[in-house]
Write a protein that holds these residues in place. Structure first.
Motif, mmCIF file in Angstrom:
data_model
loop_
_atom_site.group_PDB
_atom_site.id
_atom_site.type_symbol
_atom_site.label_atom_id
_atom_site.label_comp_id
_atom_site.label_asym_id
_atom_site.label_seq_id
_atom_site.Cartn_x
_atom_site.Cartn_y
_atom_site.Cartn_z
ATOM 1 N N MET A 1 52.522 13.321 -25.016
ATOM 2 C CA MET A 1 51.817 12.417 -23.981
ATOM 3 C C MET A 1 52.938 11.720 -23.522
ATOM 4 S SD MET A 1 49.155 9.512 -25.163
ATOM 5 C CE MET A 1 48.567 8.412 -24.051
ATOM 6 N N LYS A 2 54.111 11.212 -24.098
ATOM 7 C CA LYS A 2 55.121 10.570 -23.381
ATOM 8 C C LYS A 2 55.739 11.219 -22.216
ATOM 9 C CE LYS A 2 59.637 8.619 -24.012
ATOM 10 N NZ LYS A 2 60.774 8.316 -24.766
ATOM 11 N N LYS A 3 55.990 12.452 -22.327
ATOM 12 C CA LYS A 3 56.458 13.130 -21.037
ATOM 13 C C LYS A 3 55.475 13.200 -20.058
ATOM 14 C CE LYS A 3 59.427 16.387 -23.982
ATOM 15 N NZ LYS A 3 59.602 17.632 -24.661
ATOM 16 N N VAL A 4 54.350 13.470 -20.331
ATOM 17 C CA VAL A 4 53.237 13.241 -19.289
ATOM 18 C C VAL A 4 53.307 11.825 -18.432
ATOM 19 C CG1 VAL A 4 50.915 13.538 -18.713
ATOM 20 C CG2 VAL A 4 51.912 14.950 -20.241
ATOM 21 N N LEU A 5 53.385 10.792 -19.325
ATOM 22 C CA LEU A 5 53.227 9.497 -18.937
ATOM 23 C C LEU A 5 54.553 9.238 -18.092
ATOM 24 C CD1 LEU A 5 52.238 6.713 -18.611
ATOM 25 C CD2 LEU A 5 53.521 6.343 -20.842
ATOM 26 N N ALA B 1 52.233 1.575 -16.983
ATOM 27 C CA ALA B 1 52.153 2.519 -18.118
ATOM 28 C C ALA B 1 51.060 2.370 -18.848
ATOM 29 C CB ALA B 1 53.378 2.394 -19.057
ATOM 30 N N SER B 2 50.504 0.981 -19.434
ATOM 31 C CA SER B 2 49.415 0.896 -19.988
ATOM 32 C C SER B 2 48.131 1.437 -19.328
ATOM 33 C CB SER B 2 49.179 -0.674 -20.453
ATOM 34 O OG SER B 2 48.836 -1.249 -19.096
ATOM 35 N N LEU B 3 48.079 1.154 -18.074
ATOM 36 C CA LEU B 3 47.061 2.037 -17.444
ATOM 37 C C LEU B 3 47.041 3.455 -17.407
ATOM 38 C CD1 LEU B 3 47.134 -0.068 -13.857
ATOM 39 C CD2 LEU B 3 45.580 -0.539 -15.701
ATOM 40 N N MET B 4 48.081 4.141 -17.206
ATOM 41 C CA MET B 4 48.179 5.640 -17.335
ATOM 42 C C MET B 4 47.844 6.096 -18.819
ATOM 43 S SD MET B 4 51.289 6.272 -14.955
ATOM 44 C CE MET B 4 51.349 7.885 -15.159
ATOM 45 N N ILE B 5 48.293 5.349 -19.873
ATOM 46 C CA ILE B 5 47.973 5.676 -21.032
ATOM 47 C C ILE B 5 46.469 5.576 -21.473
ATOM 48 C CG2 ILE B 5 48.403 5.013 -23.641
ATOM 49 C CD1 ILE B 5 51.360 4.043 -22.681
ATOM 50 N N CYS B 6 45.889 4.506 -21.101
ATOM 51 C CA CYS B 6 44.657 4.049 -21.500
ATOM 52 C C CYS B 6 43.810 4.778 -20.669
ATOM 53 C CB CYS B 6 44.531 2.554 -21.341
ATOM 54 S SG CYS B 6 45.521 1.716 -22.629
ATOM 55 N N THR B 7 43.898 5.487 -19.594
ATOM 56 C CA THR B 7 43.183 6.180 -19.010
ATOM 57 C C THR B 7 42.698 7.339 -19.628
ATOM 58 O OG1 THR B 7 43.773 5.312 -16.842
ATOM 59 C CG2 THR B 7 42.819 7.564 -16.897
ATOM 60 N N THR B 8 43.934 8.206 -20.158
ATOM 61 C CA THR B 8 43.839 9.213 -21.088
ATOM 62 C C THR B 8 43.137 8.896 -22.480
ATOM 63 O OG1 THR B 8 45.966 9.827 -20.432
ATOM 64 C CG2 THR B 8 45.129 10.797 -22.227
ATOM 65 N N PHE B 9 43.597 7.526 -23.022
ATOM 66 C CA PHE B 9 42.854 7.260 -24.205
ATOM 67 C C PHE B 9 41.237 7.047 -24.144
ATOM 68 C CE2 PHE B 9 41.425 3.533 -27.008
ATOM 69 C CZ PHE B 9 41.806 4.368 -28.294
ATOM 70 N N TYR B 10 41.049 6.138 -23.213
ATOM 71 C CA TYR B 10 39.481 6.067 -22.805
ATOM 72 C C TYR B 10 38.836 7.480 -22.677
ATOM 73 C CZ TYR B 10 40.168 1.219 -22.683
ATOM 74 O OH TYR B 10 40.473 -0.300 -23.105
ATOM 75 N N ALA B 11 39.353 8.233 -22.014
ATOM 76 C CA ALA B 11 38.769 9.682 -21.591
ATOM 77 C C ALA B 11 38.567 10.296 -22.957
ATOM 78 C CB ALA B 11 39.644 10.512 -20.629
ATOM 79 N N GLU B 12 39.530 10.443 -23.627
ATOM 80 C CA GLU B 12 39.425 10.956 -25.309
ATOM 81 C C GLU B 12 38.608 10.538 -26.083
ATOM 82 O OE1 GLU B 12 43.590 10.654 -26.613
ATOM 83 O OE2 GLU B 12 44.342 12.345 -25.275
ATOM 84 N N HIS B 13 38.209 9.019 -25.819
ATOM 85 C CA HIS B 13 37.159 8.570 -26.809
ATOM 86 C C HIS B 13 35.940 8.300 -26.072
ATOM 87 C CE1 HIS B 13 41.200 7.903 -28.901
ATOM 88 N NE2 HIS B 13 40.422 7.989 -29.852
#
Length: 113
Positions: free
Chosen positions: A1-5, A32-44
């Motif tokens: 995930m870090k590499k993608v971010l 960074a939080s926007l990008m991470i959390c976009t993925t987090f919210y999509a996964e959940h």
């Protein structure tokens, strides 16, 4: 995930021109939080939250965040942020992502651009 971010956030930031504006560390961490959390919210399957942070991330890109230059200190802070997010449990990650929503609503970067 870090590499993608980092690939998404840093692709233009580090490669920016010498005359490019310096990226503020708080804005970089917010993005960074926007990008991470976009993925987090999509996964959940949290569509409303994902929409808020996703739209804000796109607005920041549109306002020129990718054209800015990142300092070594900001890069190090991003690395630490990623480690902390990855080490957090789901409940802690939800709290981190709540901060991303706050950033999305309050960021002056998009408003100032």
């Amino acid at each position: 995930m870090k590499k993608v971010l980092l690939a998404g956030l840093l692709s233009c930031l580090i490669a920016g021109q010498a005359s490019a504006e310096q990226l503020d560390q708080d804005v970089a961490l917010g993005m960074a939080s926007l990008m991470i959390c976009t993925t987090f919210y999509a996964e959940h399957d949290m569509q409303i939250e994902g929409s808020i942070v996703g739209q804000s991330a796109m607005a920041h890109r549109g306002a020129g965040i990718e054209d800015m230059v990142m300092s070594k200190e900001t890069s190090d802070a991003l690395d630490l942020y990623m480690k902390n997010f990855q080490a957090a449990n789901k409940q802690q990650q939800v709290k981190i992502c709540e901060a991303a929503i706050t950033f999305a609503r309050e960021s002056e970067f998009v408003k100032a651009s």
